[in-house]
Motif scaffolding. Structure first.
Motif, short mmCIF file in Angstrom:
data_model
loop_
_atom_site.label_atom_id
_atom_site.label_comp_id
_atom_site.label_asym_id
_atom_site.label_seq_id
_atom_site.Cartn_x
_atom_site.Cartn_y
_atom_site.Cartn_z
N UNK A 120 0.82 -1.21 0.00
CA UNK A 120 0.00 0.00 0.00
C UNK A 120 0.86 1.26 0.00
N UNK A 121 1.92 1.25 0.77
CA UNK A 121 2.82 2.42 0.78
C UNK A 121 3.38 2.66 -0.62
N UNK A 122 3.71 1.60 -1.32
CA UNK A 122 4.23 1.74 -2.68
C UNK A 122 3.16 2.31 -3.62
N UNK A 123 1.93 1.84 -3.48
CA UNK A 123 0.83 2.35 -4.31
C UNK A 123 0.59 3.83 -4.04
N UNK A 124 0.58 4.21 -2.76
CA UNK A 124 0.36 5.62 -2.40
C UNK A 124 1.50 6.47 -2.93
N UNK A 125 2.73 6.00 -2.80
CA UNK A 125 3.87 6.76 -3.32
C UNK A 125 3.76 6.94 -4.83
N UNK A 126 3.29 5.92 -5.52
CA UNK A 126 3.07 6.01 -6.97
C UNK A 126 2.11 7.15 -7.30
N UNK A 127 1.09 7.33 -6.46
CA UNK A 127 0.10 8.38 -6.68
C UNK A 127 0.58 9.76 -6.24
N UNK A 128 1.42 9.81 -5.22
CA UNK A 128 1.90 11.10 -4.71
C UNK A 128 3.01 11.70 -5.57
N UNK A 129 3.83 10.86 -6.16
CA UNK A 129 4.99 11.34 -6.91
C UNK A 129 4.64 12.33 -8.01
N UNK A 130 3.65 12.06 -8.88
CA UNK A 130 3.36 13.05 -9.93
C UNK A 130 2.79 14.36 -9.38
N UNK A 131 2.31 14.36 -8.15
CA UNK A 131 1.80 15.59 -7.54
C UNK A 131 2.92 16.41 -6.91
N UNK A 132 4.10 15.81 -6.80
CA UNK A 132 5.24 16.45 -6.16
C UNK A 132 4.93 16.76 -4.69
N UNK A 133 4.16 15.88 -4.06
CA UNK A 133 3.77 16.07 -2.66
C UNK A 133 4.79 15.43 -1.74
N UNK A 134 5.05 16.09 -0.63
CA UNK A 134 5.98 15.55 0.37
C UNK A 134 5.29 14.64 1.36
N UNK A 135 4.01 14.49 1.23
CA UNK A 135 3.24 13.68 2.15
C UNK A 135 3.85 12.29 2.25
N UNK A 136 4.05 11.82 3.47
CA UNK A 136 4.57 10.48 3.68
C UNK A 136 3.45 9.47 3.39
N UNK A 137 3.70 8.46 2.60
CA UNK A 137 2.65 7.49 2.29
C UNK A 137 1.98 6.90 3.52
N UNK A 138 2.76 6.56 4.54
CA UNK A 138 2.15 5.95 5.73
C UNK A 138 1.35 6.96 6.54
N UNK A 139 1.68 8.24 6.46
CA UNK A 139 0.86 9.26 7.11
C UNK A 139 -0.51 9.33 6.43
N UNK A 140 -0.50 9.30 5.11
CA UNK A 140 -1.76 9.31 4.36
C UNK A 140 -2.56 8.05 4.67
N UNK A 141 -1.88 6.91 4.75
CA UNK A 141 -2.58 5.66 5.06
C UNK A 141 -3.23 5.72 6.44
N UNK A 142 -2.53 6.30 7.42
CA UNK A 142 -3.09 6.42 8.77
C UNK A 142 -4.36 7.26 8.75
N UNK A 143 -4.35 8.34 7.99
CA UNK A 143 -5.55 9.17 7.86
C UNK A 143 -6.69 8.40 7.20
N UNK A 144 -6.36 7.66 6.15
CA UNK A 144 -7.39 6.91 5.43
C UNK A 144 -7.99 5.81 6.32
N UNK A 145 -7.17 5.19 7.13
CA UNK A 145 -7.68 4.16 8.05
C UNK A 145 -8.66 4.79 9.03
N UNK A 146 -8.33 5.98 9.52
CA UNK A 146 -9.25 6.69 10.41
C UNK A 146 -10.58 6.99 9.74
N UNK A 147 -10.52 7.45 8.51
CA UNK A 147 -11.75 7.74 7.77
C UNK A 147 -12.54 6.45 7.54
#
Length: 183
Positions: A120-147
């Protein structure tokens, strides 16, 4: 694997997903019958109930993770990430529905989640890279799990929009030229 064997395996997983998420005590015989195959075919692919449950879980994980590059091919990067986030919420609901079945797998000492985090971290990084976002994949995953634990679809949508706005803000801030120092 022969084409018919691949088809049968896919059908068994599809039927098992439906059975394990909607019927507490789904039998392997009923799953084989609904898939249109014999019980021997089921056992050739999945020697135990737990092997079938694990295959169902891993297939759902693969679908979610494989969607990341596919979405980037058909959507703008921000839209791809947002669509993937929606799919993650649906995946989490399915995983929650599979909870009892997965507990049986875990009770045998197997770990169906062993590679989930990295995939999942790899998939999220794949999506974040073209956005040039510094968001850590696992930080985003933690938020998504909460939602995903929320249970209110309308609130979940609003929360995903907030997360998306944060990711895009981060990407925009990173792309903006540095402000010149006051004189």
């Amino acid at each position: 694997m022969r084409a018919d064997a691949v088809r049968n395996r896919g059908l068994l997983i599809e039927v098992a997903l439906d059975a394990f998420t909607h019927e507490k005590d789904a039998t392997l015989g009923a799953i084989a019958k609904k898939a249109g195959v014999g019980i021997g075919t089921l056992y050739r692919h999945f020697p135990t109930r737990e092997a079938l449950i694990e295959a169902v879980y891993r297939t759902e994980l693969e679908k979610l993770c494989d969607a990341a590059p596919e979405l980037l091919e058909t959507h703008e990067p921000a839209a791809a990430l947002r669509e993937w986030m929606d799919r993650f919420i649906a995946y989490a609901a399915t995983k929650r529905d599979l909870k009892d079945a997965l507990q049986a797998v875990i009770a045998l000492g197997l770990n169906p989640f062993e590679h989930s985090r990295a995939k999942m971290a790899e998939a999220v990084q794949t999506l974040l890279t073209p956005l040039n976002a510094r968001t850590e994949p696992m930080d985003l995953m933690a938020l998504l799990i909460g939602v995903a634990q929320n249970g209110d679809p309308d609130q979940a949508k609003r929360m995903l929009d907030l997360i998306m706005n944060g990711v895009l803000h981060d990407a925009a801030a990173r792309s903006a030229p540095p402000a010149s120092a006051p004189r």
